[in-house]
Design a protein around this motif. Structure first.
Motif, PDB file in Angstrom:
ATOM      1  N   PRO A  16       0.824  -1.211   0.000  1.00  0.00           N
ATOM      2  CA  PRO A  16       0.000   0.000   0.000  1.00  0.00           C
ATOM      3  C   PRO A  16       0.861   1.265   0.000  1.00  0.00           C
ATOM      4  O   PRO A  16       1.922   1.303   0.618  1.00  0.00           O
ATOM      5  CB  PRO A  16      -0.816  -0.111   1.286  1.00  0.00           C
ATOM      6  CG  PRO A  16      -0.193  -1.172   2.106  1.00  0.00           C
ATOM      7  CD  PRO A  16       0.700  -1.977   1.229  1.00  0.00           C
ATOM      8  N   ILE A  17       0.391   2.248  -0.737  1.00  0.00           N
ATOM      9  CA  ILE A  17       1.051   3.558  -0.756  1.00  0.00           C
ATOM     10  C   ILE A  17       0.238   4.527   0.114  1.00  0.00           C
ATOM     11  O   ILE A  17       0.781   5.220   0.960  1.00  0.00           O
ATOM     12  CB  ILE A  17       1.159   4.115  -2.189  1.00  0.00           C
ATOM     13  CG1 ILE A  17       1.992   3.196  -3.051  1.00  0.00           C
ATOM     14  CG2 ILE A  17       1.730   5.520  -2.184  1.00  0.00           C
ATOM     15  CD1 ILE A  17       2.030   3.605  -4.501  1.00  0.00           C
ATOM     16  N   THR A  18      -1.058   4.573  -0.159  1.00  0.00           N
ATOM     17  CA  THR A  18      -1.996   5.370   0.641  1.00  0.00           C
ATOM     18  C   THR A  18      -3.196   4.476   0.936  1.00  0.00           C
ATOM     19  O   THR A  18      -3.182   3.289   0.609  1.00  0.00           O
ATOM     20  CB  THR A  18      -2.462   6.633  -0.127  1.00  0.00           C
ATOM     21  OG1 THR A  18      -3.253   6.231  -1.244  1.00  0.00           O
ATOM     22  CG2 THR A  18      -1.288   7.470  -0.598  1.00  0.00           C
ATOM     23  N   GLY A  19      -4.234   5.055   1.475  1.00  0.00           N
ATOM     24  CA  GLY A  19      -5.441   4.287   1.759  1.00  0.00           C
ATOM     25  C   GLY A  19      -6.094   3.711   0.517  1.00  0.00           C
ATOM     26  O   GLY A  19      -6.737   2.677   0.559  1.00  0.00           O
ATOM     27  N   GLU A  20      -5.923   4.389  -0.628  1.00  0.00           N
ATOM     28  CA  GLU A  20      -6.583   3.955  -1.863  1.00  0.00           C
ATOM     29  C   GLU A  20      -5.620   3.432  -2.919  1.00  0.00           C
ATOM     30  O   GLU A  20      -6.048   2.794  -3.870  1.00  0.00           O
ATOM     31  CB  GLU A  20      -7.385   5.110  -2.459  1.00  0.00           C
ATOM     32  CG  GLU A  20      -8.530   5.571  -1.573  1.00  0.00           C
ATOM     33  CD  GLU A  20      -9.289   6.717  -2.199  1.00  0.00           C
ATOM     34  OE1 GLU A  20      -9.037   7.054  -3.365  1.00  0.00           O
ATOM     35  OE2 GLU A  20     -10.151   7.285  -1.502  1.00  0.00           O
ATOM     36  N   LEU A  21      -4.335   3.704  -2.797  1.00  0.00           N
ATOM     37  CA  LEU A  21      -3.373   3.319  -3.828  1.00  0.00           C
ATOM     38  C   LEU A  21      -2.470   2.190  -3.370  1.00  0.00           C
ATOM     39  O   LEU A  21      -2.060   2.142  -2.203  1.00  0.00           O
ATOM     40  CB  LEU A  21      -2.487   4.512  -4.210  1.00  0.00           C
ATOM     41  CG  LEU A  21      -3.159   5.709  -4.865  1.00  0.00           C
ATOM     42  CD1 LEU A  21      -2.136   6.808  -5.104  1.00  0.00           C
ATOM     43  CD2 LEU A  21      -3.814   5.299  -6.169  1.00  0.00           C
ATOM     44  N   GLU A  22      -2.150   1.301  -4.300  1.00  0.00           N
ATOM     45  CA  GLU A  22      -1.183   0.234  -4.060  1.00  0.00           C
ATOM     46  C   GLU A  22      -0.142   0.241  -5.170  1.00  0.00           C
ATOM     47  O   GLU A  22      -0.461   0.493  -6.330  1.00  0.00           O
ATOM     48  CB  GLU A  22      -1.857  -1.140  -4.059  1.00  0.00           C
ATOM     49  CG  GLU A  22      -2.732  -1.398  -2.873  1.00  0.00           C
ATOM     50  CD  GLU A  22      -3.297  -2.799  -2.891  1.00  0.00           C
ATOM     51  OE1 GLU A  22      -3.528  -3.318  -1.792  1.00  0.00           O
ATOM     52  OE2 GLU A  22      -3.504  -3.367  -3.971  1.00  0.00           O
ATOM     53  N   ALA A  23       1.089  -0.047  -4.804  1.00  0.00           N
ATOM     54  CA  ALA A  23       2.165  -0.223  -5.790  1.00  0.00           C
ATOM     55  C   ALA A  23       2.366  -1.722  -5.972  1.00  0.00           C
ATOM     56  O   ALA A  23       2.196  -2.501  -5.045  1.00  0.00           O
ATOM     57  CB  ALA A  23       3.455   0.418  -5.295  1.00  0.00           C
ATOM     58  N   PHE A  24       2.701  -2.119  -7.188  1.00  0.00           N
ATOM     59  CA  PHE A  24       2.959  -3.527  -7.439  1.00  0.00           C
ATOM     60  C   PHE A  24       4.227  -3.679  -8.270  1.00  0.00           C
ATOM     61  O   PHE A  24       4.569  -2.825  -9.087  1.00  0.00           O
ATOM     62  CB  PHE A  24       1.769  -4.206  -8.121  1.00  0.00           C
ATOM     63  CG  PHE A  24       1.408  -3.620  -9.455  1.00  0.00           C
ATOM     64  CD1 PHE A  24       1.949  -4.127 -10.624  1.00  0.00           C
ATOM     65  CD2 PHE A  24       0.519  -2.570  -9.542  1.00  0.00           C
ATOM     66  CE1 PHE A  24       1.615  -3.591 -11.859  1.00  0.00           C
ATOM     67  CE2 PHE A  24       0.172  -2.024 -10.766  1.00  0.00           C
ATOM     68  CZ  PHE A  24       0.724  -2.541 -11.938  1.00  0.00           C
ATOM     69  N   PHE A  25       4.924  -4.740  -8.021  1.00  0.00           N
ATOM     70  CA  PHE A  25       6.159  -5.085  -8.730  1.00  0.00           C
ATOM     71  C   PHE A  25       6.104  -6.584  -9.002  1.00  0.00           C
ATOM     72  O   PHE A  25       5.774  -7.361  -8.108  1.00  0.00           O
ATOM     73  CB  PHE A  25       7.390  -4.785  -7.865  1.00  0.00           C
ATOM     74  CG  PHE A  25       7.421  -3.383  -7.334  1.00  0.00           C
ATOM     75  CD1 PHE A  25       8.007  -2.365  -8.062  1.00  0.00           C
ATOM     76  CD2 PHE A  25       6.852  -3.082  -6.098  1.00  0.00           C
ATOM     77  CE1 PHE A  25       8.026  -1.079  -7.572  1.00  0.00           C
ATOM     78  CE2 PHE A  25       6.864  -1.802  -5.603  1.00  0.00           C
ATOM     79  CZ  PHE A  25       7.460  -0.792  -6.346  1.00  0.00           C
ATOM     80  N   ASN A  26       6.413  -6.988 -10.218  1.00  0.00           N
ATOM     81  CA  ASN A  26       6.500  -8.421 -10.473  1.00  0.00           C
ATOM     82  C   ASN A  26       7.573  -8.720 -11.509  1.00  0.00           C
ATOM     83  O   ASN A  26       7.982  -7.849 -12.279  1.00  0.00           O
ATOM     84  CB  ASN A  26       5.151  -9.040 -10.847  1.00  0.00           C
ATOM     85  CG  ASN A  26       4.579  -8.528 -12.132  1.00  0.00           C
ATOM     86  OD1 ASN A  26       5.271  -8.419 -13.131  1.00  0.00           O
ATOM     87  ND2 ASN A  26       3.299  -8.208 -12.116  1.00  0.00           N
TER      88      ASN A  26
END
Length: 83
Positions: A16-26
């Protein structure tokens, strides 16, 4: 003709970055051992490892990502035939 050995793997990390945003890496990788072009086993396509990666940000309604394929700059042909 098909290769004797094949394998693939996929790893993903989401934070999670903020309450509504997520970062993803794959990252993903696939391997294929050498395969012969014909039944006489005189010519073959060499083994290959292909790697890719993706990263980005998403929320419930949208997603932005960057994707790269063939990070190892593999130049082995995928398929060939003998005429």
């Amino acid at each position: 003709m098909s290769s004797k050995h094949q394998a693939s793997a996929f790893l993903e990390y989401i934070t999670p970055i903020t309450g509504e945003l997520e970062a993803f890496f794959n990252i993903d990788a696939s391997y294929e051992s050498k395969k012969y072009v014909q039944v006489h086993n005189l010519a073959y396509v060499p083994s290959a490892i292909i790697m890719g990666a993706r990263m980005g940000v998403h929320s419930e309604n949208w997603r932005v990502s960057l994707y790269a394929r063939n990070l190892t700059d593999e130049d082995a042909p995928i398929l060939t035939s003998r005429w």
